[in-house]
Write a protein that holds these residues in place. Structure first.
Motif, short mmCIF file in Angstrom:
data_model
loop_
_atom_site.label_atom_id
_atom_site.label_comp_id
_atom_site.label_asym_id
_atom_site.label_seq_id
_atom_site.Cartn_x
_atom_site.Cartn_y
_atom_site.Cartn_z
N THR A 67 25.26 41.39 36.08
CA THR A 67 26.32 42.27 36.57
C THR A 67 27.17 41.47 37.55
O THR A 67 26.68 40.97 38.56
N VAL A 68 28.46 41.34 37.21
CA VAL A 68 29.41 40.58 38.01
C VAL A 68 30.43 41.54 38.59
O VAL A 68 31.06 42.31 37.86
N VAL A 69 30.59 41.50 39.90
CA VAL A 69 31.58 42.34 40.59
C VAL A 69 32.63 41.42 41.21
O VAL A 69 32.29 40.38 41.79
N LEU A 70 33.90 41.81 41.09
CA LEU A 70 34.99 41.02 41.64
C LEU A 70 35.88 41.91 42.50
O LEU A 70 36.27 43.01 42.06
N SER A 71 36.19 41.47 43.71
CA SER A 71 37.22 42.15 44.50
C SER A 71 38.57 41.48 44.23
O SER A 71 38.63 40.36 43.74
N GLY A 72 39.65 42.21 44.52
CA GLY A 72 40.96 41.68 44.16
C GLY A 72 41.04 41.43 42.67
O GLY A 72 41.67 40.47 42.20
N ALA A 73 40.41 42.30 41.89
CA ALA A 73 40.18 42.01 40.47
C ALA A 73 41.43 42.05 39.62
O ALA A 73 41.47 41.46 38.54
N ALA A 74 42.47 42.75 40.07
CA ALA A 74 43.72 42.79 39.31
C ALA A 74 44.69 41.71 39.78
O ALA A 74 45.80 41.62 39.27
N GLY A 75 44.26 40.89 40.74
CA GLY A 75 45.08 39.81 41.22
C GLY A 75 44.98 38.58 40.35
O GLY A 75 44.33 38.59 39.29
N ALA A 76 45.60 37.51 40.79
CA ALA A 76 45.72 36.31 39.98
C ALA A 76 44.37 35.72 39.60
O ALA A 76 44.05 35.56 38.41
N VAL A 77 43.55 35.42 40.59
CA VAL A 77 42.27 34.76 40.33
C VAL A 77 41.25 35.74 39.78
O VAL A 77 40.54 35.45 38.81
N GLY A 78 41.16 36.92 40.39
CA GLY A 78 40.16 37.89 39.98
C GLY A 78 40.26 38.31 38.53
O GLY A 78 39.25 38.45 37.83
N SER A 79 41.48 38.49 38.04
CA SER A 79 41.66 38.94 36.66
C SER A 79 41.20 37.88 35.66
O SER A 79 40.63 38.21 34.62
N ILE A 80 41.44 36.60 35.97
CA ILE A 80 40.99 35.53 35.08
C ILE A 80 39.48 35.36 35.17
O ILE A 80 38.79 35.24 34.15
N ALA A 81 38.95 35.37 36.39
CA ALA A 81 37.50 35.20 36.56
C ALA A 81 36.73 36.31 35.86
O ALA A 81 35.68 36.06 35.24
N GLY A 82 37.21 37.54 35.95
CA GLY A 82 36.53 38.64 35.30
C GLY A 82 36.51 38.50 33.79
O GLY A 82 35.50 38.81 33.13
N GLN A 83 37.61 38.03 33.23
CA GLN A 83 37.65 37.84 31.77
C GLN A 83 36.71 36.72 31.33
O GLN A 83 36.07 36.81 30.28
N ILE A 84 36.61 35.67 32.14
CA ILE A 84 35.66 34.60 31.81
C ILE A 84 34.23 35.12 31.87
O ILE A 84 33.39 34.80 31.02
N ALA A 85 33.96 35.97 32.86
CA ALA A 85 32.62 36.55 32.96
C ALA A 85 32.29 37.38 31.72
O ALA A 85 31.15 37.36 31.23
N LYS A 86 33.27 38.11 31.20
CA LYS A 86 33.04 38.87 29.96
C LYS A 86 32.74 37.93 28.80
O LYS A 86 31.85 38.21 27.98
N LEU A 87 33.46 36.81 28.72
CA LEU A 87 33.20 35.84 27.66
C LEU A 87 31.78 35.28 27.74
O LEU A 87 31.21 34.89 26.72
N LYS A 88 31.22 35.27 28.93
CA LYS A 88 29.86 34.75 29.12
C LYS A 88 28.80 35.83 28.94
O LYS A 88 27.62 35.59 29.21
N GLY A 89 29.20 37.02 28.50
CA GLY A 89 28.24 38.06 28.18
C GLY A 89 27.78 38.89 29.36
O GLY A 89 26.71 39.52 29.30
N CYS A 90 28.58 38.96 30.41
CA CYS A 90 28.21 39.71 31.60
C CYS A 90 28.79 41.13 31.57
O CYS A 90 29.77 41.41 30.88
N ARG A 91 28.16 42.02 32.35
CA ARG A 91 28.76 43.32 32.65
C ARG A 91 29.67 43.11 33.86
O ARG A 91 29.23 42.60 34.90
N VAL A 92 30.95 43.47 33.72
CA VAL A 92 31.96 43.12 34.72
C VAL A 92 32.56 44.37 35.33
O VAL A 92 33.06 45.25 34.61
N ILE A 93 32.52 44.43 36.65
CA ILE A 93 33.11 45.56 37.39
C ILE A 93 34.15 44.99 38.35
O ILE A 93 33.87 44.09 39.14
N GLY A 94 35.36 45.51 38.25
CA GLY A 94 36.44 45.06 39.11
C GLY A 94 36.74 46.07 40.20
O GLY A 94 36.71 47.27 39.97
#
Length: 334
Positions: A150-177
């Motif tokens: 389970t990966v949680v990101l703050s600032g998830a709709a911002g520049a870095v957070g939005s990319i990091a969250g998508q990469i986490a999904k590609l790695k098979g994680c449950r992602v919460i922004g």
């Protein structure tokens, strides 16, 4: 070029609290010609980043502060219009520390060429630029996510957070922004494929984290700091990893930075919290850019840029970062 004027924003003072227009001096100077080993670049797009606030402060950091009276530091992309350097010619497009101005004149230290036919130029400041490098290395090298985490990101709709969250999904994680506002939260789940989004403006954050992370948080990608960091510390899973990528909620404090009150959760959960500076990974930028470029081409990740036009709006546009008004990577079109 002598008839051309170069509009520049110079750092006039070291701000206390929020920056404003009077933090900078706006000047216009004639454009010079490149000397030996120099290039002249017409700046096209500038990257506006939360880190710029830290660069204005005096004191020890991972990079020297911008000097008073110097052009405000900013990464950007532009076109070489004149060159006295063997590696660059007129017509080349480059990425580098161009500064908040119309033209960069100097040695191209740390610059590299980019291909405008491969991707739109603003993307070289987001997914294919330092934003993408930050998301990639901070998540994969420091966060070290595993499939099923389970990966949680703050600032998830911002520049870095939005990319990091998508990469986490590609790695098979449950992602919460974690983001501010219904529109941004809907974007995370409906457009980027996040498993859930928490609106910190309308929800009780600790309760929402309990709901979305019943087994705890394995990786927390922190762009915000402050109360948000404390809330996530209260939901850590054993052996959790916290990536300290930024702390935008604290950058304009006039008082001392608010440290984490729940830090003993690191002890209880045998967790670790590690700071991240993207330039530590510079030797591997090319391979990361190639992988991110492949994901973009295949439609596996999306890059969103929030473009504001006109150099003279720089001070007010920069403030969008600290007011939560940007949606995606904030870029200033010169």
């Amino acid at each position: 070029m002598s008839t051309q004027l170069n509009r520049q924003f110079l750092l006039a003072k070291r701000p206390s609290g929020m920056v404003s227009r009077d933090t900078f001096d706006y000047v216009e100077k004639p454009v010079g010609e490149p000397g030996n080993g120099q290039i002249l670049v017409k700046n096209l797009y500038l990257s506006l980043d939360p880190a710029m606030r830290g660069w204005m402060n005096e004191g020890k950091s991972y990079i020297a502060p911008v000097g008073l009276g110097d052009v405000m530091r900013a990464l950007g992309v532009g076109e070489v219009v004149a060159s006295n350097h063997p590696d660059y010619k007129a017509g080349d497009h480059v990425n580098g520390a161009l500064g908040v101005q119309d033209y960069f004149l100097g040695e191209p230290r740390g610059f590299y060429k980019i291909d405008p036919t491969r991707a739109p130029l603003p993307v070289y400041l987001s997914a294919l630029g330092m934003t993408g490098m930050t998301a990639y290395f901070a998540l994969l090298d420091v966060g070290a996510p595993k499939a099923g985490d389970t990966v949680v990101l703050s600032g998830a709709a911002g520049a870095v957070g939005s990319i990091a969250g998508q990469i986490a999904k590609l790695k098979g994680c449950r992602v919460i922004g974690i983001a501010g506002g219904k529109e941004k939260c809907a974007y995370l789940t409906d457009e980027l494929g996040f498993d859930a989004a928490i609106d910190y403006k309308s929800e009780d954050l600790p309760e929402a984290l309990k709901r979305e992370c019943p087994k705890g948080v394995d990786v927390y990608f922190d762009n915000v700091g402050g109360d948000t960091l404390d809330a996530v510390l209260g939901r850590l899973a054993p052996k959790a990893r916290i990536v300290i990528c930024g702390a935008i909620s604290q950058y304009n404090n006039k008082e001392a930075v608010k440290g984490p009150a729940n830090y003993l959760s690191l002890l209880v959960n045998r967790a670790r919290m590690e700071g991240f500076v993207v330039m530590d990974h510079a030797t591997n930028f090319a391979s990361a850019a190639a992988e991110i470029g492949g994901w973009l081409a295949e439609g596996k990740i999306k890059s969103k840029e929030h473009i504001v036009e006109e150099l003279e709006t720089f001070p007010e546009t920069l403030l969008k970062l600290f007011k939560g008004e940007n949606f995606g990577k904030l870029v200033l079109k010169v």
